[in-house]
Write an enzyme that holds these catalytic residues in place. Sequence first.
Site, PDB file in Angstrom:
ATOM      1  N   HIS A 121       9.683 -19.849  21.349  1.00 27.76           N
ATOM      2  CA  HIS A 121       9.708 -20.029  19.891  1.00 27.76           C
ATOM      3  C   HIS A 121      11.169 -19.911  19.460  1.00 27.76           C
ATOM      4  O   HIS A 121      11.966 -19.249  20.118  1.00 27.76           O
ATOM      5  CB  HIS A 121       8.821 -18.988  19.210  1.00 27.76           C
ATOM      6  CG  HIS A 121       7.351 -19.252  19.424  1.00 27.76           C
ATOM      7  ND1 HIS A 121       6.523 -19.678  18.422  1.00 27.76           N
ATOM      8  CD2 HIS A 121       6.580 -19.172  20.534  1.00 27.76           C
ATOM      9  CE1 HIS A 121       5.308 -19.845  18.898  1.00 27.76           C
ATOM     10  NE2 HIS A 121       5.299 -19.533  20.186  1.00 27.76           N
ATOM     11  N   ASN A 131       7.491 -23.023  17.281  1.00 30.51           N
ATOM     12  CA  ASN A 131       7.846 -23.287  18.682  1.00 30.51           C
ATOM     13  C   ASN A 131       9.150 -24.072  18.735  1.00 30.51           C
ATOM     14  O   ASN A 131       9.546 -24.702  17.751  1.00 30.51           O
ATOM     15  CB  ASN A 131       6.756 -24.159  19.322  1.00 30.51           C
ATOM     16  CG  ASN A 131       5.466 -23.406  19.496  1.00 30.51           C
ATOM     17  OD1 ASN A 131       4.669 -23.311  18.568  1.00 30.51           O
ATOM     18  ND2 ASN A 131       5.262 -22.854  20.654  1.00 30.51           N
ATOM     19  N   ARG A 166      -2.189 -27.436  18.692  1.00 34.69           N
ATOM     20  CA  ARG A 166      -2.790 -26.105  18.876  1.00 34.69           C
ATOM     21  C   ARG A 166      -1.880 -25.023  18.271  1.00 34.69           C
ATOM     22  O   ARG A 166      -2.142 -24.492  17.201  1.00 34.69           O
ATOM     23  CB  ARG A 166      -3.037 -25.855  20.385  1.00 34.69           C
ATOM     24  CG  ARG A 166      -3.945 -24.667  20.681  1.00 34.69           C
ATOM     25  CD  ARG A 166      -3.254 -23.314  20.626  1.00 34.69           C
ATOM     26  NE  ARG A 166      -2.187 -23.164  21.596  1.00 34.69           N
ATOM     27  CZ  ARG A 166      -1.364 -22.121  21.615  1.00 34.69           C
ATOM     28  NH1 ARG A 166      -1.490 -21.148  20.717  1.00 34.69           N
ATOM     29  NH2 ARG A 166      -0.383 -22.046  22.494  1.00 34.69           N
ATOM     30  N   ASP A 167      -0.764 -24.742  18.925  1.00 35.97           N
ATOM     31  CA  ASP A 167       0.114 -23.669  18.436  1.00 35.97           C
ATOM     32  C   ASP A 167       0.696 -24.036  17.074  1.00 35.97           C
ATOM     33  O   ASP A 167       0.923 -23.173  16.219  1.00 35.97           O
ATOM     34  CB  ASP A 167       1.240 -23.428  19.457  1.00 35.97           C
ATOM     35  CG  ASP A 167       1.768 -22.012  19.459  1.00 35.97           C
ATOM     36  OD1 ASP A 167       1.406 -21.245  18.560  1.00 35.97           O
ATOM     37  OD2 ASP A 167       2.551 -21.673  20.364  1.00 35.97           O
ATOM     38  N   HIS A 172       7.517 -20.932  27.510  1.00 36.15           N
ATOM     39  CA  HIS A 172       7.014 -21.295  26.172  1.00 36.15           C
ATOM     40  C   HIS A 172       7.851 -20.526  25.141  1.00 36.15           C
ATOM     41  O   HIS A 172       7.669 -19.326  24.960  1.00 36.15           O
ATOM     42  CB  HIS A 172       5.532 -20.889  26.129  1.00 36.15           C
ATOM     43  CG  HIS A 172       4.842 -21.020  24.812  1.00 36.15           C
ATOM     44  ND1 HIS A 172       3.899 -22.000  24.560  1.00 36.15           N
ATOM     45  CD2 HIS A 172       4.899 -20.278  23.685  1.00 36.15           C
ATOM     46  CE1 HIS A 172       3.414 -21.849  23.335  1.00 36.15           C
ATOM     47  NE2 HIS A 172       4.009 -20.809  22.775  1.00 36.15           N
ATOM     48  N   CYS A 226       2.145 -17.858  16.291  1.00 35.97           N
ATOM     49  CA  CYS A 226       0.851 -17.221  16.477  1.00 35.97           C
ATOM     50  C   CYS A 226       0.456 -16.453  15.219  1.00 35.97           C
ATOM     51  O   CYS A 226       1.230 -15.628  14.723  1.00 35.97           O
ATOM     52  CB  CYS A 226       0.915 -16.262  17.655  1.00 35.97           C
ATOM     53  SG  CYS A 226      -0.603 -15.341  17.842  1.00 35.97           S
TER      54      CYS A 226
HETATM   55  P1  HMG Z   1     -14.217 -10.310  18.861  1.00 35.28           P
HETATM   56  O1  HMG Z   1     -14.539 -10.273  17.419  1.00 35.28           O
HETATM   57  O2  HMG Z   1     -13.714  -9.061  19.487  1.00 35.28           O
HETATM   58  O3  HMG Z   1     -15.365 -10.868  19.793  1.00 35.28           O
HETATM   59  O4  HMG Z   1     -13.168 -11.492  19.082  1.00 35.28           O
HETATM   60  P2  HMG Z   1     -16.897 -10.819  19.823  1.00 35.28           P
HETATM   61  O5  HMG Z   1     -17.273 -11.147  21.228  1.00 35.28           O
HETATM   62  O6  HMG Z   1     -17.402  -9.558  19.181  1.00 35.28           O
HETATM   63  O7  HMG Z   1     -17.316 -12.054  18.904  1.00 35.28           O
HETATM   64  C1  HMG Z   1     -17.188 -12.078  17.506  1.00 35.28           C
HETATM   65  C2  HMG Z   1     -17.751 -13.384  16.972  1.00 35.28           C
HETATM   66  O8  HMG Z   1     -17.014 -14.507  17.490  1.00 35.28           O
HETATM   67  C3  HMG Z   1     -19.185 -13.603  17.427  1.00 35.28           C
HETATM   68  O9  HMG Z   1     -19.796 -14.389  16.409  1.00 35.28           O
HETATM   69  C4  HMG Z   1     -19.032 -14.444  18.654  1.00 35.28           C
HETATM   70  O10 HMG Z   1     -20.154 -15.224  18.956  1.00 35.28           O
HETATM   71  C5  HMG Z   1     -17.867 -15.330  18.279  1.00 35.28           C
HETATM   72  P3  HMG Z   1     -20.750 -13.737  15.286  1.00 35.28           P
HETATM   73  O11 HMG Z   1     -21.840 -13.093  16.077  1.00 35.28           O
HETATM   74  O12 HMG Z   1     -19.897 -12.712  14.563  1.00 35.28           O
HETATM   75  O13 HMG Z   1     -21.139 -14.904  14.456  1.00 35.28           O
HETATM   76  N1  HMG Z   1     -17.100 -15.806  19.427  1.00 35.28           N
HETATM   77  C6  HMG Z   1     -16.690 -17.070  19.555  1.00 35.28           C
HETATM   78  N2  HMG Z   1     -16.850 -18.148  18.791  1.00 35.28           N
HETATM   79  C7  HMG Z   1     -16.312 -19.311  19.227  1.00 35.28           C
HETATM   80  N3  HMG Z   1     -15.609 -19.401  20.370  1.00 35.28           N
HETATM   81  C8  HMG Z   1     -15.414 -18.347  21.162  1.00 35.28           C
HETATM   82  C9  HMG Z   1     -15.980 -17.111  20.756  1.00 35.28           C
HETATM   83  N4  HMG Z   1     -15.973 -15.884  21.302  1.00 35.28           N
HETATM   84  C10 HMG Z   1     -16.670 -15.092  20.476  1.00 35.28           C
HETATM   85  N5  HMG Z   1     -14.719 -18.458  22.275  1.00 35.28           N
HETATM   86  C11 HMG Z   1     -12.076 -13.177  20.390  1.00 35.28           C
HETATM   87  C12 HMG Z   1     -12.658 -11.786  20.366  1.00 35.28           C
HETATM   88  C13 HMG Z   1     -11.245 -13.326  21.648  1.00 35.28           C
HETATM   89  C14 HMG Z   1     -13.218 -14.180  20.354  1.00 35.28           C
HETATM   90  C15 HMG Z   1     -11.190 -13.355  19.120  1.00 35.28           C
HETATM   91  O14 HMG Z   1     -10.285 -12.286  19.067  1.00 35.28           O
HETATM   92  C16 HMG Z   1     -10.423 -14.637  19.121  1.00 35.28           C
HETATM   93  O15 HMG Z   1     -11.010 -15.718  19.060  1.00 35.28           O
HETATM   94  N6  HMG Z   1      -9.082 -14.564  19.167  1.00 35.28           N
HETATM   95  C17 HMG Z   1      -8.253 -15.759  19.232  1.00 35.28           C
HETATM   96  C18 HMG Z   1      -6.917 -15.489  18.659  1.00 35.28           C
HETATM   97  C19 HMG Z   1      -6.021 -16.690  18.837  1.00 35.28           C
HETATM   98  O16 HMG Z   1      -6.485 -17.819  19.057  1.00 35.28           O
HETATM   99  N7  HMG Z   1      -4.719 -16.451  18.735  1.00 35.28           N
HETATM  100  C20 HMG Z   1      -3.742 -17.475  18.880  1.00 35.28           C
HETATM  101  C21 HMG Z   1      -3.593 -17.974  20.284  1.00 35.28           C
HETATM  102  S1  HMG Z   1      -2.538 -17.001  21.335  1.00 35.28           S
HETATM  103  C22 HMG Z   1      -0.946 -17.550  20.970  1.00 35.28           C
HETATM  104  O17 HMG Z   1      -0.758 -18.271  20.016  1.00 35.28           O
HETATM  105  C23 HMG Z   1       0.177 -17.194  21.889  1.00 35.28           C
HETATM  106  C24 HMG Z   1       0.640 -18.364  22.762  1.00 35.28           C
HETATM  107  O18 HMG Z   1       1.049 -19.470  21.961  1.00 35.28           O
HETATM  108  C25 HMG Z   1       1.809 -17.933  23.655  1.00 35.28           C
HETATM  109  C26 HMG Z   1       2.937 -17.257  22.885  1.00 35.28           C
HETATM  110  O19 HMG Z   1       3.569 -17.895  22.033  1.00 35.28           O
HETATM  111  O20 HMG Z   1       3.142 -16.071  23.149  1.00 35.28           O
HETATM  112  C27 HMG Z   1      -0.505 -18.841  23.674  1.00 35.28           C
HETATM  113 MG    MG Z   2       3.084 -19.736  21.040  1.00 34.44          MG
END
Ligand code: HMG
Ligand code: MG
Length: 303
Positions: free
Chosen positions: A220, A264, A13-14, A218, A251
């Site tokens: 990095h 990480n 994932r990450d 968690h 990320c």
């Molecule tokens: P948005 O554009 O504000 O949301 O995104 P929306 O509700 O307007 O939806 C936009 C489009 O996405 C729509 O589709 C939705 O249906 C679809 P369209 O009508 O344009 O075809 N949609 C989805 N599709 C699939 N699965 C879903 C979903 N939700 C909406 N769940 C949203 C908001 C949260 C969806 C977007 O910003 C997003 O997906 N962000 C994810 C970012 C991400 O994954 N970042 C990395 C993970 S966090 C991280 O790495 C940190 C961590 O490791 C800890 C650390 O190290 O700090 C955990």
């Molecule tokens: Mg992370």
Amino acid sequence: MSERVRITDVSPRDGLQNEPLADGAPIATERKAALVRAVAACAVDEVEFTSFVSPKWVPQLGDAAELCAELASDDLDGVQLSALVPNERGMRGLLDANERAGRTLISKASVFTAASETFSRKNTNASIDETLERFVPALALARDVGLGVRGYVSCVVECPFEGPIEPDAVARVCERLIALGVDEVDLGDTIGRATPQTMSAVLRAVAAVAPAERTVVHLHDTFGGAAACVAASIEHGIRSFDGSAGGLGGCPYASRDGERAPGNIALRTLVETVHASGYQTGVDLDRLGEADRLATGMIGGGA
Ligand code: HMG
Ligand code: MG
């Protein structure tokens, strides 16, 4: 306090979420499944193996449903599988995958927010408040079927956009996650800035709202400080950590122009540090070489 430390591998994932598509195509789903199997074979406790997020935001993990189908009949030596979900839509995707597998393939969902408003907006197009509101219906669905829930807080030490973050701000977000019903909070040092001193300050603040038994760390490893932070966290009673085979990770929304987000803490560094601190894990370091090899072969267009 337990002598056993729990290890989650987040490499599928990450580790892969930041990987650009090669010629418009994501890494083959079968290769991701092979990585999941390889890290599970090392006897980690859990593998966070994909994300049910928008494929527009994270194209590399757009095959979450296919990956679940690929792993549906695999028992993975009993290793727990978890996946990231940002909202109700993602939780429904996870539950559908379990339904199609005919069993609880994924037994934990990880929701994610941040201690930095700017990072939250860049990562999820939502304020911290809005991310937490999105979790309410998602967590209700998880509760209905008895799924475990992890709540990530990113930028617990520093934000790539806002700079240093106050430990109390981290604690306030953790408190709200606990109130929403997460089983554990996971403190993300998203850009690898933590030192034993700054991590200790965060852990002291968080201890007032979440017990150490429900707190995960968690890290990095951008500046090589992650191992020292593991040792310091153990001193604070933390017994659950995330690492990544091959040290993959970062990320996508923590990257700045021309500067790729850091990886990480490598699973091997994590496990060796835990063992050197006098604690046990179930991880088989002899088998980790194969997982490291597969993981590092998957990035940068590796074969
Ligand atoms: P948005 O554009 O504000 O949301 O995104 P929306 O509700 O307007 O939806 C936009 C489009 O996405 C729509 O589709 C939705 O249906 C679809 P369209 O009508 O344009 O075809 N949609 C989805 N599709 C699939 N699965 C879903 C979903 N939700 C909406 N769940 C949203 C908001 C949260 C969806 C977007 O910003 C997003 O997906 N962000 C994810 C970012 C991400 O994954 N970042 C990395 C993970 S966090 C991280 O790495 C940190 C961590 O490791 C800890 C650390 O190290 O700090 C955990
Ligand atoms: Mg992370």
